[in-house]
Write a protein that holds these residues in place. Structure first.
Motif, PDB file in Angstrom:
ATOM      1  N   ASN A   7       0.820  -1.140   0.168  1.00 50.16           N
ATOM      2  CA  ASN A   7      -0.004  -0.213   0.031  1.00 50.16           C
ATOM      3  C   ASN A   7       0.711   1.294   0.038  1.00 50.16           C
ATOM      4  O   ASN A   7       1.912   1.243   0.495  1.00 50.16           O
ATOM      5  CB  ASN A   7      -0.952   0.005   1.222  1.00 50.16           C
ATOM      6  N   HIS A   8       0.547   2.278  -0.721  1.00 51.49           N
ATOM      7  CA  HIS A   8       0.794   3.594  -0.583  1.00 51.49           C
ATOM      8  C   HIS A   8       0.156   4.576  -0.055  1.00 51.49           C
ATOM      9  O   HIS A   8      -1.040   4.529  -0.239  1.00 51.49           O
ATOM     10  CB  HIS A   8       1.545   3.925  -1.991  1.00 51.49           C
ATOM     11  N   LEU A   9       0.450   5.853   0.313  1.00 52.54           N
ATOM     12  CA  LEU A   9      -0.183   7.163   0.636  1.00 52.54           C
ATOM     13  C   LEU A   9      -1.288   7.162  -0.430  1.00 52.54           C
ATOM     14  O   LEU A   9      -0.906   7.225  -1.515  1.00 52.54           O
ATOM     15  CB  LEU A   9       0.758   8.007   0.929  1.00 52.54           C
ATOM     16  N   SER A  10      -2.529   7.400   0.118  1.00 52.16           N
ATOM     17  CA  SER A  10      -3.566   7.730  -0.972  1.00 52.16           C
ATOM     18  C   SER A  10      -3.805   9.098  -1.213  1.00 52.16           C
ATOM     19  O   SER A  10      -3.712   9.889  -0.210  1.00 52.16           O
ATOM     20  CB  SER A  10      -4.713   7.056  -0.339  1.00 52.16           C
ATOM     21  N   LEU A  68      -3.950   0.344  -2.274  1.00 52.62           N
ATOM     22  CA  LEU A  68      -3.310  -0.736  -2.614  1.00 52.62           C
ATOM     23  C   LEU A  68      -2.723  -0.481  -4.127  1.00 52.62           C
ATOM     24  O   LEU A  68      -3.201   0.245  -4.926  1.00 52.62           O
ATOM     25  CB  LEU A  68      -4.214  -1.927  -3.005  1.00 52.62           C
ATOM     26  N   GLU A  69      -1.347  -0.681  -4.090  1.00 49.81           N
ATOM     27  CA  GLU A  69      -0.506   0.012  -5.368  1.00 49.81           C
ATOM     28  C   GLU A  69      -0.160  -1.435  -6.154  1.00 49.81           C
ATOM     29  O   GLU A  69      -0.236  -1.212  -7.336  1.00 49.81           O
ATOM     30  CB  GLU A  69       0.525   0.644  -5.133  1.00 49.81           C
ATOM     31  N   PHE A  70       0.329  -2.372  -5.608  1.00 53.48           N
ATOM     32  CA  PHE A  70       0.555  -3.616  -6.251  1.00 53.48           C
ATOM     33  C   PHE A  70       0.801  -4.679  -5.420  1.00 53.48           C
ATOM     34  O   PHE A  70       0.684  -4.408  -4.086  1.00 53.48           O
ATOM     35  CB  PHE A  70       2.007  -3.223  -7.101  1.00 53.48           C
ATOM     36  N   THR A 108      -2.607  -1.374   8.878  1.00 54.79           N
ATOM     37  CA  THR A 108      -2.334  -1.224   7.614  1.00 54.79           C
ATOM     38  C   THR A 108      -0.786  -0.614   7.481  1.00 54.79           C
ATOM     39  O   THR A 108      -0.524   0.376   7.791  1.00 54.79           O
ATOM     40  CB  THR A 108      -3.216  -0.088   6.863  1.00 54.79           C
ATOM     41  N   VAL A 109       0.072  -1.546   6.857  1.00 53.31           N
ATOM     42  CA  VAL A 109       1.473  -1.152   6.491  1.00 53.31           C
ATOM     43  C   VAL A 109       1.387  -0.446   5.117  1.00 53.31           C
ATOM     44  O   VAL A 109       0.772  -0.878   4.028  1.00 53.31           O
ATOM     45  CB  VAL A 109       2.406  -2.370   6.576  1.00 53.31           C
ATOM     46  N   PHE A 110       2.136   0.683   4.988  1.00 54.17           N
ATOM     47  CA  PHE A 110       1.960   1.782   4.001  1.00 54.17           C
ATOM     48  C   PHE A 110       3.278   2.447   3.631  1.00 54.17           C
ATOM     49  O   PHE A 110       3.941   2.486   4.741  1.00 54.17           O
ATOM     50  CB  PHE A 110       0.898   2.373   3.860  1.00 54.17           C
TER      51      PHE A 110
END
Length: 258
Positions: A85-88, A103-105, A155-157
């Motif tokens: 996950n990345h910052l939204s 979710l990014e990949f 949530t890890v991001f």
């Protein structure tokens, strides 16, 4: 400080080995990623990661610096694909109900016969689930494990603009590496305080902004110790970071865990 090599970064150096890009940005524009890493998505990512062509490319990737021969690399995929996950951008923009990350990949861990490790990034593209990048090391898996230990169920991001890793849960955002500690302190911050920080840093750089119109929608890095900023917008199928840079990117990796 070291640089984390990616498939795109080593293409020129390994051209004679025949290493080719695995997947570029979707020609029709960014393809949105699913909202969650379902069992179906994980299975599709695993299939892409274990495909014969992917394993052949991994052999060349692991052999690129002569650490192991092309025939001896014998890459294998360990464990299941995990969500990354990345910052939204919706969170940065302050949209009601937006989660802190998206979710990014999906990442699959690849290991060579001599112990080298790499992360295969798989994303949904116009052609289906494909490997879109290879990155050295085990950042994705290590921070997923650390986040689960530090805040179970959180949530890890990653905040790609400064290469910082966090875990968020409830009303807290806690740091998982040195970059995150510099950003929010060793004890972390409340969710509202974190949003205020990222809104101040990136709020004028979201899709549709003048910054994006100038071609900089992938975000930016803070000035490094050596001086100057380095773009670190990370890409998977052209739909990542805070606007999608649309190309694979070399990203910095700093060691150290909070």
């Amino acid at each position: 400080m070291t640089l984390r090599a990616t498939a795109a970064a080593v293409l020129a150096a390994t051209a004679l080995l025949g290493l080719a890009p695995l997947a570029a940005a979707a020609p029709g524009g960014p393809v949105p990623q699913p909202g969650a890493a379902t069992a179906e998505n994980r299975a599709a990512a695993a299939q892409a990661a274990t495909a014969p062509g992917t394993l052949a490319t991994l052999s060349r990737f692991f052999a690129r610096e002569g650490k192991v021969s092309l025939t001896a690399a014998q890459p294998r995929i360990e464990g299941e694909a995990i969500p990354v996950n990345h910052l939204s951008p919706d969170f940065v923009a302050g949209r009601t109900g937006a989660p802190v990350a998206r979710l990014e990949f999906l990442a699959s861990k690849a290991v060579s016969s001599d112990g080298q490790q790499a992360a295969l990034w798989t994303a949904r593209t116009e052609a289906g689930w494909q490997v879109v990048n290879i990155a050295t090391g085990d950042d994705e898996f290590r921070y997923a494990r650390l986040g689960a230990e530090k805040l179970p169920g959180g949530t890890v991001f990653r905040e790609p603009q400064i290469d910082a890793w966090y875990v968020a849960g409830g009303d807290r955002v806690l740091p998982l590496d040195e970059d995150a500690v510099r950003a929010v302190g060793a004890g972390g911050v409340g969710l509202a305080a974190y949003r205020a920080r990222v809104a101040g840093a990136y709020g004028d750089k979201l899709p549709g902004s003048a910054y994006a119109a100038r071609g900089g929608a992938g975000g930016y890095a803070e000035a490094s110790a050596e001086g100057g900023g380095t773009p670190v917008g990370v890409v998977a199928a052209g739909a990542l970071a805070l606007g999608g840079a649309g190309a694979l990117a070399l990203r910095r990796r700093r060691t150290g865990v909070a």
